[in-house]
Scaffold this motif. Structure first.
Motif, PDB file in Angstrom:
ATOM      1  N   GLN B 125       0.834  -1.209   0.000  1.00 21.42           N
ATOM      2  CA  GLN B 125       0.000   0.000   0.000  1.00 21.42           C
ATOM      3  C   GLN B 125       0.866   1.254   0.000  1.00 21.42           C
ATOM      4  O   GLN B 125       0.565   2.221  -0.698  1.00 21.42           O
ATOM      5  CB  GLN B 125      -0.912   0.025   1.237  1.00 21.42           C
ATOM      6  N   ILE B 126       1.930   1.226   0.789  1.00 26.10           N
ATOM      7  CA  ILE B 126       2.829   2.390   0.840  1.00 26.10           C
ATOM      8  C   ILE B 126       3.408   2.658  -0.548  1.00 26.10           C
ATOM      9  O   ILE B 126       3.448   3.799  -1.013  1.00 26.10           O
ATOM     10  CB  ILE B 126       3.954   2.185   1.889  1.00 26.10           C
ATOM     11  N   ALA B 127       3.830   1.602  -1.222  1.00 30.57           N
ATOM     12  CA  ALA B 127       4.413   1.761  -2.569  1.00 30.57           C
ATOM     13  C   ALA B 127       3.376   2.372  -3.522  1.00 30.57           C
ATOM     14  O   ALA B 127       3.683   3.303  -4.278  1.00 30.57           O
ATOM     15  CB  ALA B 127       4.891   0.408  -3.093  1.00 30.57           C
ATOM     16  N   GLN B 128       2.140   1.856  -3.430  1.00 34.30           N
ATOM     17  CA  GLN B 128       1.075   2.333  -4.321  1.00 34.30           C
ATOM     18  C   GLN B 128       0.752   3.808  -4.042  1.00 34.30           C
ATOM     19  O   GLN B 128       0.647   4.619  -4.957  1.00 34.30           O
ATOM     20  CB  GLN B 128      -0.151   1.470  -4.042  1.00 34.30           C
ATOM     21  N   TRP B 129       0.585   4.129  -2.770  1.00 33.43           N
ATOM     22  CA  TRP B 129       0.230   5.503  -2.409  1.00 33.43           C
ATOM     23  C   TRP B 129       1.387   6.465  -2.672  1.00 33.43           C
ATOM     24  O   TRP B 129       1.155   7.615  -3.047  1.00 33.43           O
ATOM     25  CB  TRP B 129      -0.233   5.547  -0.944  1.00 33.43           C
ATOM     26  N   SER B 130       2.614   5.985  -2.487  1.00 29.72           N
ATOM     27  CA  SER B 130       3.764   6.861  -2.758  1.00 29.72           C
ATOM     28  C   SER B 130       3.819   7.204  -4.236  1.00 29.72           C
ATOM     29  O   SER B 130       4.171   8.331  -4.610  1.00 29.72           O
ATOM     30  CB  SER B 130       5.078   6.179  -2.350  1.00 29.72           C
ATOM     31  N   SER B 131       3.476   6.244  -5.091  1.00 29.59           N
ATOM     32  CA  SER B 131       3.531   6.561  -6.520  1.00 29.59           C
ATOM     33  C   SER B 131       2.389   7.515  -6.882  1.00 29.59           C
ATOM     34  O   SER B 131       2.538   8.344  -7.786  1.00 29.59           O
ATOM     35  CB  SER B 131       3.546   5.286  -7.373  1.00 29.59           C
ATOM     36  N   GLN B 132       1.277   7.474  -6.148  1.00 27.26           N
ATOM     37  CA  GLN B 132       0.221   8.474  -6.334  1.00 27.26           C
ATOM     38  C   GLN B 132       0.724   9.872  -5.963  1.00 27.26           C
ATOM     39  O   GLN B 132       0.513  10.828  -6.697  1.00 27.26           O
ATOM     40  CB  GLN B 132      -1.006   8.144  -5.468  1.00 27.26           C
ATOM     41  N   VAL B 133       1.386   9.961  -4.827  1.00 24.47           N
ATOM     42  CA  VAL B 133       1.912  11.262  -4.381  1.00 24.47           C
ATOM     43  C   VAL B 133       2.851  11.831  -5.440  1.00 24.47           C
ATOM     44  O   VAL B 133       2.779  13.014  -5.792  1.00 24.47           O
ATOM     45  CB  VAL B 133       2.642  11.134  -3.020  1.00 24.47           C
ATOM     46  N   TYR B 167      -2.929  11.514   0.736  1.00 22.75           N
ATOM     47  CA  TYR B 167      -2.178  10.262   0.562  1.00 22.75           C
ATOM     48  C   TYR B 167      -1.072  10.111   1.602  1.00 22.75           C
ATOM     49  O   TYR B 167      -0.781   9.001   2.039  1.00 22.75           O
ATOM     50  CB  TYR B 167      -1.603  10.173  -0.856  1.00 22.75           C
ATOM     51  N   GLU B 168      -0.467  11.242   1.975  1.00 17.53           N
ATOM     52  CA  GLU B 168       0.577  11.139   3.010  1.00 17.53           C
ATOM     53  C   GLU B 168      -0.005  10.618   4.319  1.00 17.53           C
ATOM     54  O   GLU B 168       0.664   9.902   5.060  1.00 17.53           O
ATOM     55  CB  GLU B 168       1.271  12.493   3.201  1.00 17.53           C
ATOM     56  N   GLY B 169      -1.246  10.969   4.593  1.00  9.50           N
ATOM     57  CA  GLY B 169      -1.918  10.449   5.781  1.00  9.50           C
ATOM     58  C   GLY B 169      -2.063   8.940   5.718  1.00  9.50           C
ATOM     59  O   GLY B 169      -1.855   8.231   6.709  1.00  9.50           O
ATOM     60  N   LEU B 170      -2.418   8.450   4.539  1.00  7.62           N
ATOM     61  CA  LEU B 170      -2.568   6.996   4.383  1.00  7.62           C
ATOM     62  C   LEU B 170      -1.221   6.301   4.531  1.00  7.62           C
ATOM     63  O   LEU B 170      -1.132   5.213   5.105  1.00  7.62           O
ATOM     64  CB  LEU B 170      -3.181   6.677   3.023  1.00  7.62           C
ATOM     65  N   ILE B 171      -0.189   6.944   4.007  1.00  6.40           N
ATOM     66  CA  ILE B 171       1.158   6.359   4.128  1.00  6.40           C
ATOM     67  C   ILE B 171       1.575   6.283   5.604  1.00  6.40           C
ATOM     68  O   ILE B 171       2.134   5.286   6.053  1.00  6.40           O
ATOM     69  CB  ILE B 171       2.171   7.157   3.274  1.00  6.40           C
ATOM     70  N   ARG B 172       1.257   7.330   6.372  1.00  6.68           N
ATOM     71  CA  ARG B 172       1.543   7.299   7.819  1.00  6.68           C
ATOM     72  C   ARG B 172       0.841   6.115   8.484  1.00  6.68           C
ATOM     73  O   ARG B 172       1.410   5.430   9.329  1.00  6.68           O
ATOM     74  CB  ARG B 172       1.013   8.566   8.492  1.00  6.68           C
ATOM     75  N   LEU B 173      -0.429   5.908   8.129  1.00  8.85           N
ATOM     76  CA  LEU B 173      -1.192   4.804   8.730  1.00  8.85           C
ATOM     77  C   LEU B 173      -0.580   3.464   8.356  1.00  8.85           C
ATOM     78  O   LEU B 173      -0.410   2.583   9.205  1.00  8.85           O
ATOM     79  CB  LEU B 173      -2.647   4.832   8.247  1.00  8.85           C
ATOM     80  N   ALA B 174      -0.263   3.315   7.078  1.00  8.76           N
ATOM     81  CA  ALA B 174       0.301   2.051   6.616  1.00  8.76           C
ATOM     82  C   ALA B 174       1.645   1.799   7.293  1.00  8.76           C
ATOM     83  O   ALA B 174       1.964   0.666   7.668  1.00  8.76           O
ATOM     84  CB  ALA B 174       0.438   2.069   5.097  1.00  8.76           C
TER      85      ALA B 174
END
Lengths: 200, 200
Positions: B125-133, B167-174
């Motif tokens: 998930q972090i990889a996916q969301w980071s590429s979104q950011v 998305y950074e919020g989601l990355i923090r959670l993940a």
């Protein structure tokens, strides 16, 4: 299906009536898996039909009875089976982060309100979950007390450790939410300063 | 109701056909609020009935037409209204943490499997969301490109900043999930060492 396993989890600590199950649920596993009473009663009856629990009638007052649910060997085995299967992770659904992605559609005061509310909500969760951890580690939590009485002493350390561990995970998540909301408040100030510069 | 606001959010970037809405959904807000196509099409039609979007027929090939949905003034106003109301937070439901609370019911290898799977899931998930950011900040994301074209330059900074922020919020959670799983693996080793001592 998760509700079923949450109910089996509770009944591994002690046999309970429907009413007690609902009350104990709310004070223990319901912190992690919320379910209203209106789901709990019918699920217990379904579980009885499927042989996962056995209901035994008990005298209740002079003229009435109530059913106490005992987990069966089949119920324990279903619970263990679930424990050894990999979980399927549901896709993400988070309305607070969804809304935050479009904060340009509202004014800075609304953004500030949302972020402060977000931080406050998760600070309250941290307080609630921290008091659960404390009750678990001191063995004062009624479900922990019942469970420790039922299982041999050499299992006590891991019974307590895993329950604390579960809540500590939630506290980590809630802390990440609080940190995120605070970073949003800082971002908001930055954007407002940029706007002021632009206007100046 | 959250799906409705997610769809309005998308249509503030560009008018889209039902098919395009479903595709764009999946590649943008669907990362934060998952919904299957089977929910998206009927919701668009309901929103049309309620005047939040307007469907306009378009020629599609020689003999057919398709409907393109335009957000209406009423739709924009509903979206803004939602943005200024406090959110109601749903009670917690998390099956991974629920299960972890009862890990004493399975063997250490299963616990290890669960925790490793948990860490891996959230690393993905972090990889996916980071590429979104990254796609958001470089303006290469097709929805961001469409949106920036539509709104005046002085709004661009906040449009981009809030989307990254979400998305950074989601990355923090993940990341908190990954850290928790790793702390669980350490706990497991500790418990195994204690057992070995007890047996020794």
């Amino acid at each position: 299906m998760s509700l079923r396993y949450a109910l089996l989890a509770i009944l591994t600590a002690a046999p309970l009536t429907g009413y007690e199950t609902a009350k104990r649920f709310e004070g223990s596993v319901g912190h992690v898996w919320h379910a209203p009473d209106s789901q709990i009663y019918p699920e217990l009856r379904r579980m009885e039909t499927e042989g996962l629990v056995q209901g035994r009638e008990e005298r209740w007052g002079p003229n009435s009875t109530k059913t106490r649910y005992y987990i069966t060997a089949e119920g324990e085995s279903a619970f263990r089976g679930w424990m050894s299967e990999p979980l399927r992770y549901a896709p993400w659904r988070d309305v607070a982060h969804m809304q935050a992605a479009y904060f340009e559609w509202t004014d800075p005061d609304s953004v500030r309100m949302h972020l402060q509310q977000h931080a406050q909500h998760y600070e309250e969760q941290i307080a609630q979950w921290s008091s659960q951890v404390q009750a678990i580690e001191s063995h004062e939590h009624p479900m922990i007390a019942a469970r420790l009485q039922r299982y041999p002493a050499e299992q006590h350390a891991r019974i307590v450790a895993f329950k604390s561990f579960a809540y500590e995970g939630l506290i980590r998540l809630a802390q990440a939410e609080v940190d995120w909301a605070n970073s949003g408040l800082a971002l908001l100030e930055e954007l407002e300063a940029q706007d002021a510069e632009g206007a100046g």
